[in-house]
Scaffold this motif. Structure first.
Motif, short mmCIF file in Angstrom:
data_model
loop_
_atom_site.label_atom_id
_atom_site.label_comp_id
_atom_site.label_asym_id
_atom_site.label_seq_id
_atom_site.Cartn_x
_atom_site.Cartn_y
_atom_site.Cartn_z
N LYS A 27 0.82 -1.21 0.00
CA LYS A 27 0.00 0.00 0.00
C LYS A 27 0.86 1.27 0.00
CE LYS A 27 -2.18 0.57 3.72
NZ LYS A 27 -3.05 0.40 4.87
N ASP A 28 1.84 1.33 0.88
CA ASP A 28 2.67 2.54 0.98
C ASP A 28 3.59 2.75 -0.23
OD1 ASP A 28 1.50 3.12 3.42
OD2 ASP A 28 3.11 2.21 4.59
N LEU A 29 3.82 1.68 -0.99
CA LEU A 29 4.65 1.79 -2.19
C LEU A 29 3.84 2.23 -3.39
CD1 LEU A 29 6.81 -1.45 -1.88
CD2 LEU A 29 7.38 0.86 -1.11
N MET A 84 8.57 -4.79 -11.04
CA MET A 84 9.64 -3.96 -10.47
C MET A 84 10.76 -4.85 -9.91
SD MET A 84 8.89 -0.82 -11.08
CE MET A 84 9.99 0.08 -9.98
N MET A 85 10.39 -5.96 -9.27
CA MET A 85 11.41 -6.86 -8.73
C MET A 85 12.33 -7.38 -9.83
SD MET A 85 9.32 -9.05 -5.86
CE MET A 85 10.72 -10.08 -5.47
N VAL A 86 11.75 -7.74 -10.99
CA VAL A 86 12.55 -8.23 -12.11
C VAL A 86 13.51 -7.13 -12.57
CG1 VAL A 86 12.44 -8.97 -14.53
CG2 VAL A 86 10.87 -9.94 -12.85
N LEU A 87 13.02 -5.91 -12.67
CA LEU A 87 13.88 -4.80 -13.10
C LEU A 87 14.92 -4.44 -12.05
CD1 LEU A 87 11.10 -2.68 -14.81
CD2 LEU A 87 12.98 -3.90 -15.96
N TRP A 88 14.57 -4.48 -10.77
CA TRP A 88 15.55 -4.22 -9.72
C TRP A 88 16.66 -5.27 -9.76
CZ3 TRP A 88 11.06 -3.72 -5.76
CH2 TRP A 88 10.54 -2.42 -5.79
N GLU A 89 16.29 -6.49 -10.06
CA GLU A 89 17.27 -7.58 -10.07
C GLU A 89 18.15 -7.58 -11.32
OE1 GLU A 89 17.31 -12.48 -9.80
OE2 GLU A 89 15.48 -11.39 -9.31
N HIS A 90 17.56 -7.29 -12.49
CA HIS A 90 18.28 -7.47 -13.75
C HIS A 90 18.59 -6.19 -14.50
CE1 HIS A 90 17.79 -11.80 -13.48
NE2 HIS A 90 16.52 -11.59 -13.17
N GLY A 91 18.00 -5.06 -14.12
CA GLY A 91 18.21 -3.84 -14.88
C GLY A 91 17.33 -3.82 -16.11
N PRO A 92 17.67 -2.95 -17.10
CA PRO A 92 16.84 -2.82 -18.29
C PRO A 92 16.66 -4.16 -19.00
CG PRO A 92 18.54 -1.12 -18.25
CD PRO A 92 18.85 -2.08 -17.14
N LEU A 93 15.41 -4.42 -19.39
CA LEU A 93 15.08 -5.68 -20.07
C LEU A 93 14.05 -5.45 -21.16
CD1 LEU A 93 14.58 -8.13 -17.04
CD2 LEU A 93 16.45 -8.18 -18.70
N VAL A 142 12.50 -1.92 -21.24
CA VAL A 142 11.99 -1.20 -20.08
C VAL A 142 13.17 -0.86 -19.17
CG1 VAL A 142 10.41 -1.26 -18.12
CG2 VAL A 142 9.81 -2.46 -20.24
N HIS A 143 13.24 0.42 -18.79
CA HIS A 143 14.30 0.92 -17.91
C HIS A 143 13.66 1.49 -16.64
CE1 HIS A 143 17.29 1.12 -21.26
NE2 HIS A 143 16.18 1.25 -21.97
N LEU A 144 14.34 1.32 -15.52
CA LEU A 144 13.89 2.00 -14.31
C LEU A 144 14.24 3.47 -14.39
CD1 LEU A 144 15.24 -0.53 -11.64
CD2 LEU A 144 12.83 0.01 -12.06
N THR A 145 13.36 4.32 -13.89
CA THR A 145 13.70 5.73 -13.71
C THR A 145 14.41 5.85 -12.37
OG1 THR A 145 11.64 6.20 -12.57
CG2 THR A 145 11.64 6.45 -14.99
N ASP A 146 14.89 7.03 -12.05
CA ASP A 146 15.50 7.24 -10.73
C ASP A 146 14.49 6.95 -9.62
OD1 ASP A 146 17.90 7.92 -11.90
OD2 ASP A 146 17.59 10.09 -11.69
N ALA A 147 13.24 7.37 -9.85
CA ALA A 147 12.19 7.12 -8.84
C ALA A 147 11.94 5.62 -8.70
CB ALA A 147 10.90 7.83 -9.23
N GLY A 148 11.94 4.90 -9.82
CA GLY A 148 11.73 3.45 -9.77
C GLY A 148 12.86 2.73 -9.07
N ALA A 149 14.09 3.16 -9.35
CA ALA A 149 15.25 2.57 -8.67
C ALA A 149 15.22 2.89 -7.18
CB ALA A 149 16.55 3.07 -9.30
N GLY A 150 14.81 4.11 -6.85
CA GLY A 150 14.75 4.52 -5.45
C GLY A 150 13.68 3.80 -4.65
N LEU A 151 12.65 3.35 -5.33
CA LEU A 151 11.57 2.63 -4.65
C LEU A 151 12.04 1.30 -4.07
CD1 LEU A 151 8.53 2.87 -4.02
CD2 LEU A 151 8.10 1.67 -6.18
N ARG A 152 13.13 0.78 -4.62
CA ARG A 152 13.67 -0.50 -4.15
C ARG A 152 13.98 -0.46 -2.66
NH1 ARG A 152 18.56 -2.98 -3.27
NH2 ARG A 152 18.63 -5.20 -3.80
N GLU A 153 14.58 0.61 -2.21
CA GLU A 153 14.92 0.74 -0.78
C GLU A 153 13.68 0.64 0.10
OE1 GLU A 153 17.90 0.92 0.93
OE2 GLU A 153 18.66 0.33 -1.05
N ARG A 154 12.60 1.28 -0.34
CA ARG A 154 11.36 1.25 0.44
C ARG A 154 10.71 -0.12 0.39
NH1 ARG A 154 7.85 5.57 -1.91
NH2 ARG A 154 6.35 4.67 -0.48
N ALA A 155 11.04 -0.92 -0.63
CA ALA A 155 10.45 -2.25 -0.78
C ALA A 155 11.21 -3.33 -0.01
CB ALA A 155 10.39 -2.63 -2.26
#
Length: 159
Positions: A46-48, A58-67, A110-123
């Protein structure tokens, strides 16, 4: 000495009328567990601001980068008709950006934005919260994952 029957052999020995009962359907048990997981994930995410399918992408992109979209779909077992709207919502939320390949217009990466990459910490706390919600040990969860992977592979071959 004869070993005790396994659940599968125990069910195999039941008459067809017993096998037809709802409580003997493994698919129903999996569906009920999936629905229960959905409720726990809704609260944990919810908070994410993510849905469970968006979280998986997002997990796939956090793990592997652009795909490429195709690779994400293969990894998540999702077709493009399901995945494309999901990725569009993530793009609208500013978490990813999609780019067509200059070499092949049909391929979108698909590429993570800075906001998308930053969301990883909150997850980071989410997996532990889910593990705790299962009431199972790490080893029990890993055993279950192995069993489900075998089941998925067998059902895939049967289909």
């Amino acid at each position: 000495m004869t070993p005790p029957p396994t659940p599968a052999s125990g069910l195999a020995g039941l008459p067809d009328t017993e096998l037809l009962k709802l409580d003997h359907q493994v698919c129903f048990s999996l569906q009920a567990a999936s629905r229960a997981f959905g409720g726990v994930y809704r609260e944990a995410l919810k908070d994410l601001g993510l849905t469970y399918p968006q979280y998986l992408a997002m997990m796939v992109l956090w793990e592997h980068g652009p795909l490429p979209v195709k690779t994400i779909g293969e990894r998540l077992h999702l077709d493009s008709g399901t995945l494309s709207p999901l990725l569009k919502r993530l793009e609208t939320a500013g978490l990813v950006r999609r780019e067509r390949s200059p070499e092949d217009e049909r391929s979108v990466t698909v590429h993570l934005t800075d906001a998308g990459a930053g969301l990883r910490e909150r997850a980071l706390p989410v997996p532990r919260a889910i593990l705790e919600a299962t009431g199972m040990s790490v080893e029990e969860v890993l055993d279950l994952q192995r069993t489900l992977a075998r089941l998925t592979e067998s059902l895939g071959r049967a289909a």
